[in-house]
Design an enzyme around this catalytic site. Structure first.
Site, short mmCIF file in Angstrom:
data_model
loop_
_atom_site.label_atom_id
_atom_site.label_comp_id
_atom_site.label_asym_id
_atom_site.label_seq_id
_atom_site.Cartn_x
_atom_site.Cartn_y
_atom_site.Cartn_z
N GLU A 154 -0.76 12.35 -11.14
CA GLU A 154 -0.10 10.86 -11.48
C GLU A 154 -0.25 10.89 -13.11
OE1 GLU A 154 -0.68 6.24 -10.53
OE2 GLU A 154 -1.14 7.42 -9.11
N GLU A 204 -4.49 9.92 -17.91
CA GLU A 204 -4.46 8.49 -18.43
C GLU A 204 -4.99 8.53 -19.81
OE1 GLU A 204 -3.54 5.19 -20.02
OE2 GLU A 204 -2.68 5.50 -17.84
N ASP A 262 -3.70 12.90 -23.29
CA ASP A 262 -2.52 13.19 -23.20
C ASP A 262 -1.85 13.94 -22.30
OD1 ASP A 262 0.41 13.71 -24.04
OD2 ASP A 262 -0.12 13.41 -26.19
N ASP A 285 5.15 2.93 -19.80
CA ASP A 285 5.57 2.02 -20.81
C ASP A 285 7.06 1.81 -21.19
OD1 ASP A 285 5.92 0.86 -23.51
OD2 ASP A 285 3.76 1.46 -23.97
N ASP A 344 10.69 -1.47 -13.21
CA ASP A 344 11.37 -2.61 -13.17
C ASP A 344 12.19 -2.83 -14.18
OD1 ASP A 344 8.61 -2.82 -14.68
OD2 ASP A 344 9.39 -4.95 -15.02
N THR A 366 0.98 -1.86 -7.50
CA THR A 366 0.08 -2.12 -8.69
C THR A 366 -0.11 -3.32 -9.12
OG1 THR A 366 1.85 -1.35 -10.30
CG2 THR A 366 0.63 0.37 -9.07
N ARG A 367 -1.08 -3.64 -10.05
CA ARG A 367 -1.11 -4.66 -10.69
C ARG A 367 0.21 -4.92 -11.53
NH1 ARG A 367 -4.75 -4.05 -15.85
NH2 ARG A 367 -4.72 -1.79 -16.14
N GLU A 387 3.18 -4.04 -10.86
CA GLU A 387 4.26 -4.35 -10.15
C GLU A 387 4.03 -5.72 -9.72
OE1 GLU A 387 6.69 -1.89 -7.01
OE2 GLU A 387 5.11 -3.06 -5.77
#
Length: 238
Positions: free
Chosen positions: A69, A94, A121, A143, A179, A216-217, A219
């Site tokens: 992920e 992350e 990274d 992002d 989105d 997820t938060r 979304e």
């Protein structure tokens, strides 16, 4: 800023995202101090692996399929996948340390043991992942970099997609959720160029989330603000 300034042989790689936000809670500091090192996938960054020796992914997860992920945010989807699919191993990458600390708390509470975490990274991780070593990858609400002059900073560019394609085995699945309509457009243009096939056959294939999806938060915020999620599924060409 650059993420590759710790070793003289490291390539110059600009990094534009956040590394750290507001102050961490004492409990989050404890998670980082006590748990993060044990969850490392191995020597990734240039300062600890200047020869770029590859990770032994098969040994890392005892021969189980390995998933990745990219940019796990607060880690809720990552932990859900690890809990749902305990027959695979998952590496989460992350650079935002606050998100890493949030994930570590979720790992403690869920008790999952099939996760590894790289707090940096993903391009450095790509350097040391062997060819065709990853069976599935996720890019969820990355992002958006909405300004046109910043589109080259998006993940869905050759600098990221080419090494991703290298580390994914033929037939591996790459899931993208966003989105942002223009991010969808760029994804549908650039990902196939990198050696992937878009698997959609009908509108529900990108309008409906995957069966094992965990919202997820990010979304939830998008839905509150009236934006429409898109769920794009690609397969790495053989």
């Amino acid at each position: 800023m650059t993420t590759s300034n710790k070793h003289p042989d490291a390539p110059w790689r600009n990094f534009y995202g956040r590394i750290k936000g507001k102050s961490l809670k004492a409990s989050q500091e404890a998670y980082l101090d006590e748990d993060l090192a044990a969850l490392s996938p191995g020597a990734v960054d240039w300062d600890v692996n200047p020869d770029r020796l590859p990770l032994d992914v098969a040994a890392l997860f005892e021969g189980r399929p390995a998933w990745l992920e990219i940019g796990f945010g607060g880690g809720e989807h990552l932990v859900h996948q690890a809990s749902t699919h305990d027959d695979v191993g998952i590496i989460g990458c992350e650079p935002y340390i606050n998100g890493v600390a949030m994930l570590l708390g979720k790992i403690r509470r869920a008790g999952v043991r099939n996760l590894r975490v790289h707090p940096g990274d993903v391009r450095n991780l790509f350097d040391v992942l062997p060819d065709a070593s990853i069976d599935r990858a996720f890019l969820l609400y990355p992002d958006p970099w909405p300004k046109k002059r910043h589109h080259r900073r998006r993940f869905v560019t050759p600098d990221h997609l080419q090494p991703l394609a290298r580390v994914l085995r033929p037939g591996a699945i790459f899931r993208v959720a966003t989105d942002i309509p223009d991010y969808v457009r760029q994804t549908l243009v650039e990902v196939p160029k990198a050696g992937f096939e878009w698997l959609a056959e009908q509108p529900s294939d990108w309008r409906q989330p995957w069966d094992d999806w965990y919202s997820t938060r990010y979304e939830q915020k998008a839905l509150r603000e009236g934006r429409v999620p898109h769920y794009l599924t690609f397969r790495r060409n053989g």
